[in-house]
Design an enzyme around this catalytic site. Structure first.
Site, PDB file in Angstrom:
ATOM      1  CG  ASP A  74      19.180  -2.988 -17.477  1.00  0.00           C
ATOM      2  OD1 ASP A  74      18.465  -2.098 -16.998  1.00  0.00           O
ATOM      3  OD2 ASP A  74      20.362  -2.810 -17.813  1.00  0.00           O
ATOM      4  CG  ASP A  93      22.105  -8.969 -19.028  1.00  0.00           C
ATOM      5  OD1 ASP A  93      22.838  -8.122 -19.565  1.00  0.00           O
ATOM      6  OD2 ASP A  93      20.863  -8.931 -19.071  1.00  0.00           O
TER       7      ASP A  93
END
Length: 228
Positions: A9, A7
């Site tokens: 952020d 992923d």
């Protein structure tokens, strides 16, 4: 395991400081109470809408006034996308080691493509990232497995042979739905309503920092990834 997906952020890149700066600046400009930095951090993975809602809790998210504030937030962020943003501590040597051993790494995110590409460019990661899957690339975003399978197809690697690392329940759900090996990044931006029971996320593994992540990936890839 033959590849690693992240992923964006809160997992690969620590972007919270820039979001905190913008949200707190908006509070000052509006003469509103300054939103606590730790609270903003828990909302980063929920997106711009959730962060702006912290400033304007009384507005409906479909209200034109709220949408205008959200767009202002996005415009400010897009113009200053990596002022205080960087890879998480010790993430750089991990990526270098993966590249040294020809292990592809990539990103599956719910962050819009324009912002994702600008962020990777600012951090000089564009050419290093083997695949970037964003919401615009799929019909269904995480927690649906569609973006995971798209990334796997791009890498030409069976999804079952891919590690996925994330800091939100939808990340873990998407990885599990694609039968990837899932790692919960507990050092990330854990959403407030889910952070007290991490085992309930049903990840294959939980890591508290990037050093632990390095160790787990080392074992899963069965190659010599020396701690740096």
């Amino acid at each position: 395991m033959k590849a690693v997906l992240f992923d964006l952020d809160g997992t690969l890149i620590d972007t919270a400081a820039d979001f905190i700066r913008i949200i707190q600046t908006m509070c000052r400009e509006e003469g509103r109470e300054i939103v606590n930095a730790d609270l903003i951090r828990t909302q980063v993975s929920e997106g711009a809408r959730a962060m702006v809602k912290l400033v304007y809790p009384e507005l409906d998210v479909e209200d034109p006034i709220f949408l205008a504030h959200r767009q202002r937030f996005l415009d400010i962020y897009g113009t200053n996308i990596a002022v205080d943003t960087a890879l998480f501590d010790r993430m750089h040597p991990l990526l270098e080691e993966l590249e040294t051993h020809a292990i592809p790494w990539g990103i599956v995110t719910n962050k819009p493509r324009g912002l994702s590409e600008s962020l990777l460019k600012a951090l000089h990661l564009t050419e290093r990232c083997a695949v970037l899957v964003c919401p615009e690339d799929v019909y269904k975003t995480k927690p649906d497995p569609e973006p995971m399978f798209l990334a796997a197809n791009h890498l030409k690697i069976d999804a079952k042979q891919i590690i996925y690392v994330g800091d939100h329940p939808r990340d873990i759900d998407a990885g599990r739905n694609a039968e990837m090996y899932t790692i919960l990044a507990a050092y990330g931006y854990l959403p407030l309503q889910h952070k007290d029971d991490l085992k309930a996320w049903q990840a294959d593994c939980i890591v508290e920092n990037v050093t632990e992540l390095h160790q787990v990936i080392h074992k899963l890839l069965d190659i010599n990834l020396p701690m740096t």
